[in-house]
Design an enzyme around this catalytic site. Structure first.
Site, PDB file in Angstrom:
ATOM      1  N   CYS A  13       0.874  -1.175   0.000  1.00  0.00           N
ATOM      2  CA  CYS A  13       0.000   0.000   0.000  1.00  0.00           C
ATOM      3  C   CYS A  13       0.910   1.225   0.000  1.00  0.00           C
ATOM      4  O   CYS A  13       2.131   1.094  -0.017  1.00  0.00           O
ATOM      5  CB  CYS A  13      -1.001  -0.012   1.154  1.00  0.00           C
ATOM      6  SG  CYS A  13      -0.326   0.123   2.809  1.00  0.00           S
ATOM      7  N   CYS A  87      -1.889   1.298  -4.210  1.00  0.00           N
ATOM      8  CA  CYS A  87      -0.586   1.939  -4.441  1.00  0.00           C
ATOM      9  C   CYS A  87      -0.482   2.480  -5.857  1.00  0.00           C
ATOM     10  O   CYS A  87       0.565   2.952  -6.273  1.00  0.00           O
ATOM     11  CB  CYS A  87       0.570   0.993  -4.122  1.00  0.00           C
ATOM     12  SG  CYS A  87       0.775  -0.390  -5.245  1.00  0.00           S
ATOM     13  N   CYS A  91       3.770   0.204  -8.160  1.00  0.00           N
ATOM     14  CA  CYS A  91       4.276  -1.164  -7.994  1.00  0.00           C
ATOM     15  C   CYS A  91       4.855  -1.673  -9.305  1.00  0.00           C
ATOM     16  O   CYS A  91       4.157  -1.720 -10.309  1.00  0.00           O
ATOM     17  CB  CYS A  91       3.147  -2.071  -7.522  1.00  0.00           C
ATOM     18  SG  CYS A  91       3.715  -3.691  -7.022  1.00  0.00           S
TER      19      CYS A  91
END
Length: 139
Positions: A13, A87, A91
């Site tokens: 996150c 996120c 990522c």
């Protein structure tokens, strides 16, 4: 994922101070040593959200000593399953990994009463994940 080693899961996150910490703690608590667990944040906070620590303590899991960790390409590459929790595009994506996105409310700035339903949702999702990951790994 090879049958000879345990699967690894990374929870991501933004701040690694709430959702991903709860998920990692539940997975560690419920799966024991059957699954390798990691968590990280794309912009880690300095400390874990105190309401999250309190909500997890109510569930019998102490995460007060945990610290937010920064998301790196290496930690993603070392994981079989990457579970994102808001996120965004931070990522990194690598071939051969399983990516899941769990839509969860953000506990940032919330009191423990607002964190409890998020915690309970995460616990259910983690238990389902354990069931999926361990079906082919039983002795």
């Amino acid at each position: 994922m090879s049958e000879s080693r345990k699967p690894s899961v990374l929870f991501v996150c933004v701040h690694n101070a709430g959702r991903s910490q709860m998920a990692a703690a539940f997975l560690t608590h419920l799966a024991g040593d059957r699954i390798e667990v990691r968590s990280a944040g794309s912009a880690p906070a300095d400390t874990i959200n105190p309401a999250v620590v309190e909500a997890m303590a109510e569930a019998g899991i102490d995460i007060a000593a945990e610290t937010p960790k920064v998301l790196t390409s290496e930690v993603v590459q070392a994981s079989d399953v990457v579970i994102t929790m808001g996120c965004g595009d931070a990522c990194p994506v690598f071939p051969g990994k399983t990516y899941l996105d769990w839509k969860l409310d953000d506990p940032a700035g919330q009191g423990v009463a607002a964190v409890r339903p998020i915690r309970d949702d995460i616990r259910t999702r983690v238990q389902n994940l354990i069931n999926e990951l361990t079906q082919g790994h039983r002795a």
